[in-house]
Design a protein around this motif. Structure first.
Motif, PDB file in Angstrom:
ATOM      1  N   LEU A 107      33.714  32.123  28.606  1.00 65.41           N
ATOM      2  CA  LEU A 107      32.892  31.395  29.554  1.00 65.41           C
ATOM      3  C   LEU A 107      33.638  31.241  30.876  1.00 65.41           C
ATOM      4  O   LEU A 107      34.876  31.164  30.901  1.00 65.41           O
ATOM      5  N   ILE A 108      32.894  31.218  31.965  1.00 67.11           N
ATOM      6  CA  ILE A 108      33.518  31.000  33.266  1.00 67.11           C
ATOM      7  C   ILE A 108      34.161  29.611  33.269  1.00 67.11           C
ATOM      8  O   ILE A 108      33.507  28.601  32.994  1.00 67.11           O
ATOM      9  N   GLY A 109      35.437  29.562  33.546  1.00 71.76           N
ATOM     10  CA  GLY A 109      36.177  28.299  33.507  1.00 71.76           C
ATOM     11  C   GLY A 109      37.007  28.109  32.261  1.00 71.76           C
ATOM     12  O   GLY A 109      37.805  27.167  32.188  1.00 71.76           O
ATOM     13  N   ASP A 110      36.841  28.987  31.261  1.00 73.40           N
ATOM     14  CA  ASP A 110      37.732  28.941  30.100  1.00 73.40           C
ATOM     15  C   ASP A 110      39.173  29.134  30.562  1.00 73.40           C
ATOM     16  O   ASP A 110      39.434  29.884  31.519  1.00 73.40           O
ATOM     17  N   ARG A 111      40.096  28.485  29.867  1.00 73.90           N
ATOM     18  CA  ARG A 111      41.519  28.685  30.171  1.00 73.90           C
ATOM     19  C   ARG A 111      42.252  29.207  28.951  1.00 73.90           C
ATOM     20  O   ARG A 111      42.004  28.766  27.830  1.00 73.90           O
ATOM     21  N   TRP A 112      43.123  30.182  29.224  1.00 77.18           N
ATOM     22  CA  TRP A 112      43.946  30.776  28.170  1.00 77.18           C
ATOM     23  C   TRP A 112      45.415  30.491  28.457  1.00 77.18           C
ATOM     24  O   TRP A 112      45.853  30.532  29.601  1.00 77.18           O
ATOM     25  N   ARG A 113      46.161  30.226  27.390  1.00 74.70           N
ATOM     26  CA  ARG A 113      47.618  30.202  27.495  1.00 74.70           C
ATOM     27  C   ARG A 113      48.147  31.521  26.949  1.00 74.70           C
ATOM     28  O   ARG A 113      47.769  31.956  25.863  1.00 74.70           O
ATOM     29  N   ILE A 114      49.005  32.147  27.719  1.00 75.05           N
ATOM     30  CA  ILE A 114      49.595  33.430  27.334  1.00 75.05           C
ATOM     31  C   ILE A 114      51.084  33.220  27.129  1.00 75.05           C
ATOM     32  O   ILE A 114      51.783  32.758  28.037  1.00 75.05           O
ATOM     33  N   GLY A 115      51.564  33.556  25.932  1.00 78.91           N
ATOM     34  CA  GLY A 115      52.952  33.265  25.625  1.00 78.91           C
ATOM     35  C   GLY A 115      53.161  31.757  25.567  1.00 78.91           C
ATOM     36  O   GLY A 115      52.287  31.004  25.151  1.00 78.91           O
ATOM     37  N   GLY A 116      54.306  31.306  26.042  1.00 79.58           N
ATOM     38  CA  GLY A 116      54.596  29.877  25.939  1.00 79.58           C
ATOM     39  C   GLY A 116      54.132  29.044  27.112  1.00 79.58           C
ATOM     40  O   GLY A 116      53.815  27.870  26.953  1.00 79.58           O
ATOM     41  N   ASP A 117      54.068  29.634  28.324  1.00 80.99           N
ATOM     42  CA  ASP A 117      53.909  28.812  29.520  1.00 80.99           C
ATOM     43  C   ASP A 117      52.762  29.225  30.436  1.00 80.99           C
ATOM     44  O   ASP A 117      52.181  28.379  31.111  1.00 80.99           O
ATOM     45  N   VAL A 118      52.452  30.497  30.515  1.00 81.41           N
ATOM     46  CA  VAL A 118      51.491  30.984  31.506  1.00 81.41           C
ATOM     47  C   VAL A 118      50.082  30.522  31.142  1.00 81.41           C
ATOM     48  O   VAL A 118      49.658  30.616  29.986  1.00 81.41           O
ATOM     49  N   GLU A 119      49.347  30.028  32.131  1.00 78.94           N
ATOM     50  CA  GLU A 119      47.961  29.636  31.909  1.00 78.94           C
ATOM     51  C   GLU A 119      47.082  30.304  32.958  1.00 78.94           C
ATOM     52  O   GLU A 119      47.414  30.312  34.142  1.00 78.94           O
ATOM     53  N   VAL A 120      45.977  30.869  32.490  1.00 78.48           N
ATOM     54  CA  VAL A 120      45.038  31.546  33.383  1.00 78.48           C
ATOM     55  C   VAL A 120      43.630  31.010  33.137  1.00 78.48           C
ATOM     56  O   VAL A 120      43.348  30.441  32.083  1.00 78.48           O
ATOM     57  N   GLU A 121      42.762  31.214  34.114  1.00 77.20           N
ATOM     58  CA  GLU A 121      41.377  30.747  34.013  1.00 77.20           C
ATOM     59  C   GLU A 121      40.425  31.924  34.238  1.00 77.20           C
ATOM     60  O   GLU A 121      40.600  32.702  35.192  1.00 77.20           O
ATOM     61  N   VAL A 122      39.421  32.040  33.400  1.00 81.42           N
ATOM     62  CA  VAL A 122      38.416  33.090  33.532  1.00 81.42           C
ATOM     63  C   VAL A 122      37.518  32.759  34.714  1.00 81.42           C
ATOM     64  O   VAL A 122      36.956  31.665  34.796  1.00 81.42           O
ATOM     65  N   THR A 123      37.374  33.718  35.659  1.00 81.47           N
ATOM     66  CA  THR A 123      36.621  33.448  36.883  1.00 81.47           C
ATOM     67  C   THR A 123      35.387  34.323  37.058  1.00 81.47           C
ATOM     68  O   THR A 123      34.497  33.958  37.827  1.00 81.47           O
ATOM     69  N   GLY A 124      35.301  35.470  36.401  1.00 87.23           N
ATOM     70  CA  GLY A 124      34.128  36.303  36.602  1.00 87.23           C
ATOM     71  C   GLY A 124      34.336  37.734  36.148  1.00 87.23           C
ATOM     72  O   GLY A 124      35.379  38.095  35.599  1.00 87.23           O
ATOM     73  N   PRO A 125      33.320  38.579  36.401  1.00 88.86           N
ATOM     74  CA  PRO A 125      33.354  39.961  35.920  1.00 88.86           C
ATOM     75  C   PRO A 125      34.008  40.915  36.907  1.00 88.86           C
ATOM     76  O   PRO A 125      34.176  40.598  38.083  1.00 88.86           O
ATOM     77  N   ARG A 126      34.319  42.086  36.442  1.00 89.86           N
ATOM     78  CA  ARG A 126      34.737  43.187  37.301  1.00 89.86           C
ATOM     79  C   ARG A 126      33.471  43.967  37.693  1.00 89.86           C
ATOM     80  O   ARG A 126      32.683  44.358  36.845  1.00 89.86           O
ATOM     81  N   ILE A 127      33.284  44.189  38.988  1.00 90.75           N
ATOM     82  CA  ILE A 127      32.145  44.940  39.482  1.00 90.75           C
ATOM     83  C   ILE A 127      32.593  46.377  39.742  1.00 90.75           C
ATOM     84  O   ILE A 127      33.529  46.602  40.505  1.00 90.75           O
ATOM     85  N   PRO A 128      31.956  47.368  39.119  1.00 90.03           N
ATOM     86  CA  PRO A 128      32.389  48.758  39.302  1.00 90.03           C
ATOM     87  C   PRO A 128      32.153  49.234  40.725  1.00 90.03           C
ATOM     88  O   PRO A 128      31.157  48.871  41.361  1.00 90.03           O
ATOM     89  N   CYS A 129      33.080  50.040  41.241  1.00 86.85           N
ATOM     90  CA  CYS A 129      33.017  50.512  42.614  1.00 86.85           C
ATOM     91  C   CYS A 129      33.255  52.017  42.654  1.00 86.85           C
ATOM     92  O   CYS A 129      33.448  52.669  41.630  1.00 86.85           O
ATOM     93  N   ALA A 130      33.266  52.569  43.881  1.00 88.57           N
ATOM     94  CA  ALA A 130      33.435  54.016  44.050  1.00 88.57           C
ATOM     95  C   ALA A 130      34.791  54.488  43.535  1.00 88.57           C
ATOM     96  O   ALA A 130      34.909  55.580  42.957  1.00 88.57           O
ATOM     97  N   THR A 131      35.825  53.686  43.732  1.00 90.98           N
ATOM     98  CA  THR A 131      37.154  54.066  43.240  1.00 90.98           C
ATOM     99  C   THR A 131      37.164  54.154  41.713  1.00 90.98           C
ATOM    100  O   THR A 131      37.739  55.085  41.134  1.00 90.98           O
ATOM    101  N   PHE A 132      36.529  53.207  41.059  1.00 90.41           N
ATOM    102  CA  PHE A 132      36.428  53.207  39.595  1.00 90.41           C
ATOM    103  C   PHE A 132      35.671  54.447  39.119  1.00 90.41           C
ATOM    104  O   PHE A 132      36.077  55.119  38.171  1.00 90.41           O
ATOM    105  N   ALA A 133      34.571  54.764  39.808  1.00 95.47           N
ATOM    106  CA  ALA A 133      33.792  55.946  39.439  1.00 95.47           C
ATOM    107  C   ALA A 133      34.619  57.218  39.595  1.00 95.47           C
ATOM    108  O   ALA A 133      34.599  58.100  38.722  1.00 95.47           O
ATOM    109  N   ALA A 134      35.361  57.309  40.705  1.00 99.46           N
ATOM    110  CA  ALA A 134      36.193  58.491  40.925  1.00 99.46           C
ATOM    111  C   ALA A 134      37.292  58.588  39.881  1.00 99.46           C
ATOM    112  O   ALA A 134      37.625  59.687  39.403  1.00 99.46           O
TER     113      ALA A 134
END
Length: 221
Positions: A107-134
């Motif tokens: 869910l948008i706003g979920d938080r994950w702890r990675i390893g012992g200390d790092v914390e990140v928050e889910v913010t949204g999706p990846r939108i495909p672009c021309a570089t990704f297509a190439a």
């Protein structure tokens, strides 16, 4: 399998004929470890939230809300089978290749702890672009990827630190709404019901909400 980081992936500058910036860091390769940090604003900040990771098009990518990109190994396996190709960890541009966690169910706003200390928050999706297509070299790739609807997730860095392959991932906070990553992906792509759901949840910053309100107004006029 317990949720964990399989690989931490970093990109370096390579030629890019798909955009005027002329370079890309989309082809990322596993490293032994990397420091995650909040890179600041998209324009004028440090680009990627992964120290040493290259981002060329800083008008479109990077910044605090797109600091780190996570994609599940299970999804890479799906595309390997569907496309009959080999996709190494990092090959679609993800910084964190995960296993044992459904990244797209976050869910948008979920938080994950990675390893012992790092914390990140889910913010949204990846939108495909021309570089990704190439990079993928698959005819109609943007449409194919979008129709599948499982984009992986961008993450903001809340608590900085070093991440390594094998680090466990723990969901330490679950958002109090029902807007997951695929819902925001559909909203970006013009799904009116999804856009209304995102706005009702008020789970995005105001500039993102304004974009959705403008889209809804145009489509309904």
């Amino acid at each position: 399998m317990a949720a964990a980081i399989l690989t931490v992936n970093v990109g370096s500058s390579e030629p890019n004929g798909a955009k005027q910036v002329g370079a890309t860091g989309i082809h990322k390769r596993p490293v032994d470890s990397a420091e995650l940090r909040a890179p600041g604003p998209k324009r004028g900040g440090q680009g990627s939230g992964v120290v040493g990771d290259f981002i060329a098009d800083r008008r479109s990518h990077g910044g605090d809300r797109q600091a780190v990109y996570a994609f599940a190994r299970e999804e890479l396996d799906y595309w390997e089978t569907r496309l009959d190709v080999v996709l190494a960890n990092g090959s679609i541009g993800e910084n964190l290749t995960t296993a044992g966690i459904d990244v797209d169910a976050a869910l948008i706003g979920d938080r994950w702890r990675i390893g012992g200390d790092v914390e990140v928050e889910v913010t949204g999706p990846r939108i495909p672009c021309a570089t990704f297509a190439a990079r993928m070299g698959v005819r109609g790739w943007v449409r194919t990827f979008s129709e599948h609807g499982r984009s992986g997730a961008y993450l903001a860095v809340i608590t900085p630190g070093t991440v390594r392959p094998g680090d466990p991932i723990e969901v330490v906070h679950r958002a109090e709404h029902d807007v997951d990553v695929p819902t925001t992906f559909r909203a970006y792509l013009g799904d009116l019901d999804a856009a209304e759901q995102v706005l009702a949840a008020d789970c995005w910053p105001e500039h993102e909400n304004e974009h959705l309100r403008d889209m809804l107004a145009r489509r309904r006029s």
